[in-house]
Design an enzyme around this catalytic site. Structure first.
Site, PDB file in Angstrom:
ATOM      1  N   ASP A  11      33.881  -5.491  14.837  1.00 36.23           N
ATOM      2  CA  ASP A  11      34.004  -4.040  14.887  1.00 36.23           C
ATOM      3  C   ASP A  11      33.875  -3.410  13.508  1.00 36.23           C
ATOM      4  OD1 ASP A  11      34.336  -1.541  15.968  1.00 36.23           O
ATOM      5  OD2 ASP A  11      36.503  -1.692  16.210  1.00 36.23           O
ATOM      6  N   GLU A  20      35.679   3.779   9.298  1.00 38.29           N
ATOM      7  CA  GLU A  20      36.932   3.356   9.920  1.00 38.29           C
ATOM      8  C   GLU A  20      37.590   2.194   9.174  1.00 38.29           C
ATOM      9  OE1 GLU A  20      36.509   2.453  14.054  1.00 38.29           O
ATOM     10  OE2 GLU A  20      38.564   1.745  14.266  1.00 38.29           O
ATOM     11  N   GLU A  46      38.345  -1.673  26.274  1.00 35.61           N
ATOM     12  CA  GLU A  46      39.560  -1.059  25.731  1.00 35.61           C
ATOM     13  C   GLU A  46      40.164  -0.070  26.734  1.00 35.61           C
ATOM     14  OE1 GLU A  46      38.233   0.400  21.883  1.00 35.61           O
ATOM     15  OE2 GLU A  46      38.660  -1.536  20.967  1.00 35.61           O
TER      16      GLU A  46
END
Lengths: 697, 697
Positions: free
Chosen positions: B383, B411, B304
């Protein structure tokens, strides 16, 4: 020597020599090498006579001196009285006795002018006021830039619209809401910018197109900006206003409706509260003591979470009239935006239609506003999409002043990364027949105030400029700023005429350049429409920043911008028969045309109707095949745009050539994203193959 | 008197009296009113004997003194030698001669402990080291909080996992990446926080669950944080490390791979460059001079947009070994994250599969890492979705140390606004049989290092805490932090056992409270899964912040997280036969099970297969009807969660009661959004009606 060093008005530390042509936009005043033409016009430029003085006339003579020096390498002798037999004379109609009787002075209106060549020896630029002289001067310089014959000029120009206004959406932190050209030229670090030269050059650009009003801060008025109307910032506003004043431009401020609370520490901003009324009176008094010709306020109230009269159970008329009464003694006006809708709507609620909102809110209040209130109405019922119908509110208000609002900033039309020339779009809006008083009542006859004999009227637009060296991010987006001013000065100009002027002034008169750039511009709106959201349905963009495709980005949101695509069809049913009833807001026969699937124009079909993918358009194609075709075609057209531009290598200076090329390359890349996402989305939904078997993912 | 004033460790200016129970989390040490129980345990608490001294033992005795005073209103007499006949004795195995022979000292491992009641008079807490004493102390206090009988304790506990680690994603500007509980407790205004009490209380909470390592800054290491390894910040790191040290917790730092450039002003960070190697050696030396027991580095590289060895055409082994060699002399380790994938993938490219990335990147490097490198592998291949298969990388690395990574921060599981108890999810991961060495090679046997006899192994997780007064935003999200520590200490604990401990310690032993809260927690993961993305397909959330439904939010993006829903079906074909081949990364028979539409578990069907909406699940329902059913059911379940909680009014203190209630109300509101958007989306796509005719929009 830097070109703009010729002007002491234009000296700008921000701009390097190599970016000079980008910066100069359409006021290039390029050196004229053609000796024959130079000779031809020499006698009109050897002497400059100004019969009166004012700061505006000073701007005109300064512009003339600098422009002529730059184009001809000579400056006129300046004189205050008619002595020479040849030259250029600037005068207002007051000097009637000194002017040739062939000039039709009585036809020159408030901000109008005549340009008259007299005896092949003298050119007279005559304004009713000094503003007219300035506009006429820019007109003459435009003619010279375009190498027009000056021998037989007999021009009479009066602006069609009274307010020709620019709205800056600039914030004091230097950001620009929906700005795509760098930061604000007005503000830096929560203060007014000290670079006044840049502001002056902006004033020159605007004035050269006929713009006569500007609001200098964002309609979303944040905390610090709320104080612009106080002694903390008024000295700065005054400075800016004096720059614009010299170019015939009146300064306005956007205000925070809750100012009595934010500044005055009051507990209410209720428009019917006498203390609130008193507070505004005093606030306005303070402004006019500092800036006697201050224009007034622009207000975004009760819209997208901005404060407004609704908080106190008052309506928009109560709200606007509060400010109007405070401004009245000074001839100030309130420009009250009609962009009011429920931005917290439930997507499940199919009854609520954002498109209806402005009409539903404001028509019941027609006639209830003070006569120094002007409602500002966006051109479409939604929000500056690439394609919308004309707002039905235009024509529906018979006893209310109004201003039409365009957006030069390309929020939804490629954000100055894609080429999208908007003059053709605005032309269509202005020429649209509302039938408000029967056939022939086009939008332009309403917004110019003539149809309903309004006291105030006009057209405004959200600016597209920032502190980029070329002002507008995309160099060719300068054309939208130029074209806006020219079009609202005279809505009867054709898009092609405006384009031709702009291209010649900006890039010179070389024929291939003129042809290529004009063609690129004239095609670009259709091209952008081709590869983005189809058939008037709009949106399909990323929420928030509004760039790039996101087909369902707003589909389940509170913003009221849906397309309701399902496996069978797509589009919004806004009919009276079984939709939201929005079509009923139009006058006949528009009402019936939009109501009918058969009669509704193809390009707006999905705005008004939910139709099956197999529905046949007037073009003969089905809706789904039309979507595929236009999206493939759009990308091919962008490829041609880039190819066309490449032909101009060597004919356009390197910086502008490369800047435009890199933008076109980005546009090509992103148009492919649009094409593939839209096509894939509709293919996955409909399951219908492309008739031509092109690649869909 | 403020409850936590009892501890001098817990005095915290940030926390008001009314928020005390929220702050104390599971270390409530609530007053015990039950006289019989008090009498029963009195003899074990009248005297406290510590046979050795250390900062860790000091933490244990302090905790005991304060907890016993708080629960019993009396503190033990403290002594350094065995004199009394009753009481509590803390000792390490070194004191063998003074300890009853019934304690199986030889079975106590490095960080393990025994708790033994001797002759109904004395309780011995014996650790191999002082860490064991501390863990045993927290264990005993837990038993007392749960009002367990202490008369016949014969406990032997050894942690299953070597590294039991927490990763803070805290930034020095005080923000927390993916933080949903306020700001960082570690940093304020680009400096280390001066509120060390808060950090100490965090250490207490962590240590009480058995956590023994922490990395204190975000794996995305920004500019200022890059300098944490320099003399500018090392004194601060040292202070924090000494707080954690006293609770048996080793401190790590996340580092910027490009530090030699950012700090060292070098032109390269190439791992094979001798100057770079030398630079790291010196940097590490400086750290250890300041913090001799520093744990090492955690590194997110080439992921990323973070820098890494790829820039220099080196692989991850080159990259990690560079740091490993520098850390080797000090017994430091490098924790190298395997979250590496192409975040700029083209959505049109159906060959690339983000799920494959970690395996494809790291299996070729197996055996090439230094033996003080540990690869950190996320539990799933994507993820931290509400449902993913277990990462196939776990078990595939035979000659490489590894740590499993969970995310306590929610998240993708409601961001601590929705209730989602994650222990059952993690249990499933740990109990998953990889078949890496045939049947019975569950994940827990791999990550504890036993299967491949790794030098280093363990489990880490991203923390969910911030400076909110209740640490975790949602009060009940405290259970995830507690449960993580307990589960990784002993993966054979059932979720119910952990839940029961947490509820009793947090809310007391009242039976209805225990029953209701336990039930709420145990259902919550399934509930959240029910109303969010279906059948393992994941995502369908708003890009960027990852909260709330956005079905096609990532569908055409570069992030590799698609579901390919069309009018006929939905899901991702990851088969070997005609998909991305991802199933081939698993050992048999998992490979064949996932490859087969018939054998693939329902809950992962759309992760592995693209199926028609009419496909019949093992449950007997079609996919589309399953989607409708679970989404309606999910919202009904949330309604019941809120109703259940309301029953506890008066049984839970007001602050926590209202905090949880308002979160549940928000969850209800937002679960309806999920329900309606998912159902509408799939209804519009499939055109298939809900069998039960419920409202779909």
């Amino acid at each position: 020597m830097r070109f703009y060093d010729h002007y002491n008005t234009s000296l700008n530390d921000d701009i390097d020599l190599e970016h000079e042509s980008s910066y100069n936009a359409w006021l290039q005043y390029a050196w004229i090498g053609d000796l024959e033409y130079k000779k031809q016009i020499e006698r009109y430029t050897n002497e400059l006579v100004t019969l009166e003085q004012s700061s505006i006339i000073h701007s005109a003579t300064t512009e003339l001196n600098q422009a002529l020096f730059s184009m001809l390498n000579s400056q006129p002798r300046v004189s205050m009285s008619l002595s020479s037999t040849t030259g250029l004379v600037l005068a207002t109609t007051k000097q009637e006795r000194q002017l040739p009787s062939t000039i039709r002075l009585e036809d020159i209106e408030d901000e109008g002018y005549a340009i008259k060549t007299h005896d092949n020896q003298t050119i007279y630029i005559v304004g009713r006021s000094d503003k007219g002289i300035l506009y006429g001067t820019f007109h003459l310089l435009r003619l010279i830039q375009m190498k027009k014959d000056l021998d037989n000029l007999d021009i009479l120009e009066n602006p069609a619209n009274q307010f020709r206004m620019i709205n800056q959406w600039d914030n004091v932190d230097s950001s620009v809401e929906r700005g795509y050209s760098g930061n604000s030229i007005f503000y830096r670090d929560n203060q007014f910018s000290s670079n006044l030269t840049r502001i002056k050059d902006y004033a020159r650009l605007l004035s050269s197109t006929g713009v006569n009003a500007i609001s200098i801060n964002n309609v979303n008025v944040h905390q610090i900006e709320t104080n612009f109307i106080t002694s903390e910032f008024l000295p700065d506003v005054k400075k800016v206003a004096s720059i614009f004043r010299a170019y015939g431009i009146t300064t306005f401020l956007a205000i925070n409706y809750a100012s009595p609370i934010g500044i005055g520490n009051m507990e209410t901003a209720d428009p019917l509260n006498p203390s609130v009324q008193q507070w505004w009176k005093e606030a306005v008094k303070e402004i006019y003591e500092s800036i006697p010709d201050f224009g007034g306020f622009i207000v975004k109230a009760d819209s997208e979470n901005r404060p407004g009269p609704f908080t106190y159970n008052r309506n928009h008329a109560d709200g606007a009239n509060l400010l109007a009464k405070a401004l009245e003694p000074y001839n100030g006006v309130v420009i009250w935006r009609c962009f009011v809708y429920n931005c917290k709507q439930d997507w499940r609620d199919r009854e609520t239609d954002r498109a209806r909102a402005a009409y539903d809110h404001f028509t019941p209040l027609d006639g209830k506003f003070n006569d120094n209130v002007i409602l500002q109405i966006k051109n479409g019922p939604m929000d500056f999409q690439v394609r919308e119908p004309v707002s039905p509110l235009i024509g529906a208000l018979k006893d209310t002043n109004q201003i039409l609002e365009f957006q030069i900033a390309q929020e939804y039309t490629g954000q100055q990364r894609h080429l999208c020339y908007l003059i053709p779009q605005w032309k269509e809006v202005l020429d649209f027949d509302t039938y408000a008083k029967g056939k022939g009542t086009e939008v332009k006859t309403i917004v110019n105030g003539s149809l309903y004999n309004n006291k105030y009227s006009g057209i405004s637009a959200v600016s597209n400029i920032g502190n980029d060296y070329n002002w507008t991010g995309h160099t060719l987006a300068q054309a939208n700023l130029y074209g806006f001013g020219r079009l609202i000065w005279n809505p009867d100009l054709s898009a092609d005429e405006i384009t031709d002027e702009w291209v010649r002034m900006t890039f010179g008169n070389e024929s291939q350049t003129v042809e290529v750039v004009s063609h690129m511009l004239s095609q670009s709106w259709e091209i952008y429409e081709n590869y983005t959201s189809p058939l008037g349905v709009g949106w399909m963009i990323n929420p928030g920043h509004h760039y790039g495709p996101n087909i369902e980005g707003y589909e389940y949101s509170a913003w009221g911008t849906y397309h309701f695509s399902d496996r069978d069809g797509t589009g919004v049913n806004r009919t009276l028969k079984n939709g939201t009833g929005y079509t009923g807001q139009y006058f006949s026969p528009n009402k019936e045309i939009y109501e009918s699937i058969e009669r509704c124009p193809d390009e707006l079909l999905l705005f008004f109707h939910h139709v099956p993918y197999s529905h046949q358009l007037k073009s003969g194609e089905t809706v789904i095949q039309h979507i595929y075709n236009t999206h493939f075609e759009g990308v091919e057209q962008v490829e041609r745009l880039a190819a066309d531009w490449r032909e101009l290598e060597g004919k356009v200076d390197k910086v502008r050539f490369n800047d435009v090329l890199s933008k076109l390359e980005e546009q090509l890349e992103h148009s492919k994203e649009w094409r593939d996402i839209i096509n894939t989305y509709y293919y996955r939904k409909s399951g219908i193959d492309d008739r031509f078997k092109r690649k869909i993912y």
